[in-house]
Design a protein around this motif. Sequence first.
Motif, PDB file in Angstrom:
ATOM      1  N   ILE A   1       0.857  -1.186   0.000  1.00 21.11           N
ATOM      2  CA  ILE A   1       0.000   0.000   0.000  1.00 21.11           C
ATOM      3  C   ILE A   1       0.892   1.236   0.000  1.00 21.11           C
ATOM      4  CG2 ILE A   1      -1.921   1.192   1.083  1.00 21.11           C
ATOM      5  CD1 ILE A   1      -2.405  -1.324   2.723  1.00 21.11           C
ATOM      6  N   TYR A   2       0.739   2.048  -1.039  1.00 23.10           N
ATOM      7  CA  TYR A   2       1.444   3.331  -1.067  1.00 23.10           C
ATOM      8  C   TYR A   2       0.721   4.273  -0.115  1.00 23.10           C
ATOM      9  CZ  TYR A   2       2.402   8.091  -2.653  1.00 23.10           C
ATOM     10  OH  TYR A   2       2.702   9.431  -2.701  1.00 23.10           O
ATOM     11  N   LEU A   3       1.392   4.645   0.965  1.00 21.18           N
ATOM     12  CA  LEU A   3       0.785   5.486   1.990  1.00 21.18           C
ATOM     13  C   LEU A   3       1.171   6.942   1.775  1.00 21.18           C
ATOM     14  CD1 LEU A   3       1.294   3.327   5.232  1.00 21.18           C
ATOM     15  CD2 LEU A   3      -0.773   3.558   3.838  1.00 21.18           C
ATOM     16  N   ASP A   4       0.343   7.669   1.031  1.00 19.79           N
ATOM     17  CA  ASP A   4       0.521   9.116   0.992  1.00 19.79           C
ATOM     18  C   ASP A   4      -0.209   9.762   2.160  1.00 19.79           C
ATOM     19  OD1 ASP A   4      -1.991   8.531  -0.026  1.00 19.79           O
ATOM     20  OD2 ASP A   4      -1.913  10.054  -1.606  1.00 19.79           O
ATOM     21  N   ARG A   5      -0.970   8.958   2.887  1.00 16.05           N
ATOM     22  CA  ARG A   5      -1.591   9.315   4.162  1.00 16.05           C
ATOM     23  C   ARG A   5      -2.009   7.997   4.813  1.00 16.05           C
ATOM     24  NH1 ARG A   5      -7.616  11.231   3.366  1.00 16.05           N
ATOM     25  NH2 ARG A   5      -8.307   9.673   1.866  1.00 16.05           N
ATOM     26  N   PRO A   6      -2.322   8.010   6.099  1.00 17.80           N
ATOM     27  CA  PRO A   6      -2.668   6.759   6.766  1.00 17.80           C
ATOM     28  C   PRO A   6      -3.899   6.099   6.139  1.00 17.80           C
ATOM     29  CG  PRO A   6      -2.163   8.443   8.385  1.00 17.80           C
ATOM     30  CD  PRO A   6      -2.237   9.141   7.057  1.00 17.80           C
TER      31      PRO A   6
END
Length: 618
Positions: A536-541
């Motif tokens: 999962i690419y986490l650009d935010r939680p």
Amino acid sequence: MSSHLTNAQDGSVQLPYKDRNLPISTRVEDLISRMSLEEKAGLLFHGMIIPGPDGSLSKGHPEFSVPGTEELIVGRKLKHFNLLGPVTNVRQTAEWYNRVQRLALEETRWEVPITLSTDPRSHFTEAVGTSSRAGSLSQWPETLGLAALRDEKLVERFADIARREYLALGLKLALSPQVDLSTEYRWARINGTFGESAELSGKLAEAFIRGFQAPHLSGGTGKLSAHSVSTMTKHFPGAGPERDGEDSHFEYGQDQIYPGDNLDYHIEPFRVAIKAGTRQMMPYYSKPVGLKDSRLAEEVGFGFHKGIVSGLLKEELGFEGIVCSDWGLVSDAEILGERLKARAWGCEHLSSLERVVKIIDAGCDQLGSEWLPELVVEAAERGFLSQERIDYSAQKLLSEKFELGLFDSPYVDPDYAVEIVGHPDFVAEGESAQRSSITLLVNKLHVLPLAISAIKGKKVYVEGLEPTALEETYGFIVTDQPSDADIAILRLQAPFEKRSKGFEAQYHAGSVEFSSAEKQHQAQILSVVPISIVDIYLDRPAAVPELFDQASAVLASYGSSQHAFLDVVFGVDGASPKGKLPFDLPSSTAAVIDSREDVPFDTGSPSFRYGHGLSYTR
């Protein structure tokens, strides 16, 4: 002071501000005394600039409402610009920069050079609108990935390499670091931060500033030099606690709230950045709502807020550098086909002239992404701004140009730029950091790392990956039917709610859970494939407890190439995930809604806590 200085070698007349042997304060004083009001007013605007075709000077860029280069520099007398667009041709970009600089030096009085700035552009990122794609520069994980590694020396090394690449292209000002704290998980700009911890954000910001400003190369003064890239720390006083996580680029996101009365927590990284010597500061668009301190209670955007800029930042925290407003506080603008209102929150009723006066009176030295020097001239002529106030900001802006060596060495060497930008050693270090920053959240039965030899020839179902590379590089047989697959590898983006087209669509906001349809789709895949790897690419939680339950292994990434990711999955040459979560991962959107926007680690029963991260050795 004498109006001229005779050069001892050839007898020619040299103006004092051109004499590199004089103190910078003397040179600035001399130059200011010669400049017209119009020329000083031009210094107070930080515009945007875009190269024209094949590195020519642009005739204008309507997609971003940007006038032509000659109009900006010669007509409007601007001397500071933010470079838009990726650097895909290094030589062409360096030659374009020299053309821009030559225009400023040869076609305007006093030969005042251009300062070229940039949003972050040394990361593997897709965050258009808040950063720039790296193009030919080395590509590192986003700042969340650097935070996941908790390594101050690595951050300083990253900044040092980025500094060297920037300087080769003529970039003298980094519009970073972003030290906002990710206490409201729905906010769309978390990817540019160092996460949720004020302590960690301060430590990494200090290393970041040290690497870019290179005080060790200043001849022992510890100040800026020709080897420095100045840093603009943002967004004061911390833009994390947006109401409902909505961003204040947009009218519906203009409020910043403090239900936990926790403003001080958000200011902590800025205190460290000031102590570390950051030279510039940017307030955000938001307007504070409900602050209990009467000195800060005015509900206007931070760039208009005298209590925040002059009172808190300058007087209380002792910041003496340049303050530049965020972009577009005065004028409406066309961005990516969308008409955006000026972010004049709390000041919508003011005229453009009144907005300019209020921003400068608040304590800002520059207005970002505006090119309206005629309004400063009008304000001075009508007595709204004093000549002394304009000179105060102009002197600071000119002083930095002198300190950065722009007056004495304004051009770059295109051959050197080609040699240094994207140097193989820099690229390799960036890719190594991408691999290491990946965080291993779940690893059931120690399924990772996968052994390539054991699965060669097996059928693999993939999403978010380029299948041809898997077939050619790893010998997989890629199938489009999960029921036929032995292994599933999914690279997912953190969930968000899609917004309108254009600029707004670049901002990932809203729910942190996948939709019911997406959850069902993922469950169908994971239930039928024996081994399932999810990244999962986490650009935010993200709130994805279902994936933690269903998948064989789950990783989190923060800006990494397919190649770097697969190296970690297969443990190529010892590649392994070393990252630790830079924020909590909530269990649901409801838990986020119930938390307080300004309080860290405040969601109930999170799936994983800040600092969680497994390794292949245990």
